[in-house]
Design an enzyme around this catalytic site. Structure first.
Site, PDB file in Angstrom:
ATOM      1  N   GLY A 102       0.712  -1.281  -0.020  1.00  0.00           N
ATOM      2  CA  GLY A 102      -0.074   0.007   0.031  1.00  0.00           C
ATOM      3  C   GLY A 102       0.836   1.301  -0.109  1.00  0.00           C
ATOM      4  CB  THR A 219       3.653  -0.635   7.804  1.00  0.00           C
ATOM      5  OG1 THR A 219       2.464  -0.734   8.379  1.00  0.00           O
ATOM      6  CG2 THR A 219       4.675  -0.157   9.018  1.00  0.00           C
ATOM      7  CG  ASP A 221      -2.030  -0.037   9.643  1.00  0.00           C
ATOM      8  OD1 ASP A 221      -2.573   0.925   9.366  1.00  0.00           O
ATOM      9  OD2 ASP A 221      -2.306  -1.129   9.229  1.00  0.00           O
ATOM     10  NE  ARG A 266      -5.365  -4.819   6.523  1.00  0.00           N
ATOM     11  CZ  ARG A 266      -6.488  -5.181   5.570  1.00  0.00           C
ATOM     12  NH1 ARG A 266      -7.347  -6.153   5.868  1.00  0.00           N
ATOM     13  NH2 ARG A 266      -6.743  -4.321   4.729  1.00  0.00           N
ATOM     14  CE1 TYR A 374      -7.116   2.227   1.037  1.00  0.00           C
ATOM     15  CE2 TYR A 374      -9.426   2.570   0.874  1.00  0.00           C
ATOM     16  CZ  TYR A 374      -8.465   1.776   1.140  1.00  0.00           C
ATOM     17  OH  TYR A 374      -8.687   0.342   1.071  1.00  0.00           O
TER      18      TYR A 374
END
EC number: 2.7.1.11
Length: 462
Positions: A102, A219, A221, A266, A374
């Site tokens: 991503g 990442t 996250d 997530r 997003y």
């Protein structure tokens, strides 16, 4: 040993007082009589005036910085930085860069600084960009990268190389690396990407190729272990403030207004937790690591009613992976990277809250749901992340030029280090709800912990 006969164990160096260096591989581990050359930085005008610029071979960084007086010295990692000797002649280097997974703020900065670091620090002229992730090695065209072509890409979000999930075929990728005579591979991506990078390194080592494989962890996250944080995280938290502020404005502009914001996360709730702490306008933060329930005494519905009665408005932040056990239907599917597909907890929660207060409460509410998921990952990096991305890129370049391979560059206790691939991929970093940071967040919002639902109350809402 794995099936290819490559030693999967990291290089361990033990010393007095419990000192353990979890070292990273070096090309000399499997290439005999590996030649070395003076580092070009010794004559580089930008660095020649800096004293003690080169990192000592014995420099290490401890994984844990808070210890007791009788604690052992513990686990260390090799400190990143330029060495006095390099294992590649500048004219012989043919490097490639690939981005996978991503999007994340700072990707273009990392690409830019790898190219510029190789060119301006080491005099490397041949750098290639691999289009659209791992499959780009064998199914897509490549692009030549120069300092001029990447000069302003850090001002844009996304990645100039394109990205994708999946598409990893180790043999095809290494065949392509060998055919193109590439000898430095820079792989930017999350834990799944770093696992792929590890497989590439092992196959390269099995073939005895003089190819350095360097990873840069990515990442949104912030769920990669060992490292202090991942690049782009600060930017994501900053951008999340815009959504939270909008929710707060909406909530305070009407009677019994509720602003509900869904943020990325997530399996790890770091963005939601830090955005909540930074905002100070959030009344409730829900993350995957901390279960919650809706109905009954001490549940979310009761807390919402209480807060609306007290303040007349409320802002709720929920991470995308929170409350998945509450949704009536689960999805037993995965994306191309192996991530479990999730139900939209934000939309589901907005509907459940509206239904509850419409049917079972005399309180009229107005709820506004904002989903910037997003948006927060597609913007350019802020100043802090631009600096961090630059340091990560330069550390990776220094490591590859010095002959280190099979490593990820990462920040540990404020110092740039080289970390073995397996330490980056062995688990996911998650919010520890028994830690003080979560306690600080709870203190900020004054929300209940939702840890102990009353007997007879189910946490599953049909």
């Amino acid at each position: 040993m794995d099936s290819n006969g490559v030693d999967e164990q990291m290089k361990l160096v033990e010393g007095a007082g419990g000192y353990v260096l979890e070292d990273v591989p070096h090309l000399s581990d499997y290439i005999l009589d590996l030649p070395t050359y003076p580092n070009p930085l010794q004559s580089n005008a930008a660095y020649s005036v800096v004293r003690q610029y080169f990192v000592d071979e014995d420099d290490t960084v401890p994984q844990k910085i808070v210890v007791h007086k009788d604690s052992p010295r513990g686990t260390h990692f090799r400190r990143a930085g330029p060495r006095q000797k390099v294992c590649f002649k500048s004219a012989d280097v043919r490097a490639c860069i690939v981005t996978c997974g991503g999007l994340c703020p700072g990707l273009n900065t990392v690409i830019r600084e790898i190219v510029c670091g190789l060119h301006f620090m080491y005099g490397v002229k041949e750098v290639t960009g691999v289009n659209c992730g791992f499959r780009g090695f064998y199914s897509r065209n490549t692009v030549t990268l120069t300092p001029k072509s990447v000069s302003d890409i850090h001002k844009r979000g996304g990645t100039m190389l394109g990205t994708s999930r999946g598409g990893h075929d180790t043999l095809k990728i290494v065949d392509n690396i060998e055919d193109r005579e590439i000898n430095q591979v820079y792989i930017i991506g999350g834990d799944g990407t770093q696992k792929g990078a590890s497989a590439i390194y092992k196959e390269i080592r099995r073939r005895g190729l003089k190819v350095a494989v360097a990873g840069i962890p990515k990442t949104i996250d912030n769920d990669i272990p060992v490292i202090d944080k991942s690049f782009g995280f600060d930017t994501a938290v900053e951008e999340a403030q815009r959504a939270i502020n909008a929710a707060h404005v909406e909530a305070t502009s009407v009677e019994n207004g509720i602003g509900l914001v869904k943020l990325m996360g997530r399996y790890s709730g770091f963005i939601a937790m830090y955005a909540t702490l930074a905002s100070r306008d959030v009344d409730c933060c829900l993350i995957p690591e901390s279960p919650f329930y809706l109905e009954g005494k001490g549940g979310l519905y009761e807390f919402i009613a209480k807060r609306l009665t007290e303040n007349g408005h409320m802002v709720i932040v929920v991470a995308e992976g929170a409350g998945q056990d509450l949704l009536a239907e689960s999805i037993d599917q995965q994306d191309a990277s192996g991530n479990k597909l999730l139900k939209d907890v934000g939309l589901w929660m907005s509907l459940k809250i509206k239904e509850h207060f419409a049917k079972e409460s005399k309180m009229d509410i107005t709820l506004k749901y904002i989903d910037p998921t997003y948006m927060i990952r597609a913007i350019p990096a802020n100043a802090s992340d631009n600096v961090y991305s630059t340091l990560l890129a330069q550390s990776a370049v220094h490591g590859a030029m010095a002959g280190y391979t099979g490593f990820t560059a990462g920040l540990v206790n404020g110092r740039q280090t080289y970390i073995p691939f397996n330490r980056i991929t062995e688990r996911q970093n998650k919010v520890v709800i028994t830690d003080r940071m979560w306690a600080r967040m709870l203190s900020s919002t004054n929300q209940p912990s939702f840890m102990n639902p009353p007997k007879g109350t189910t946490s599953v809402t049909e």
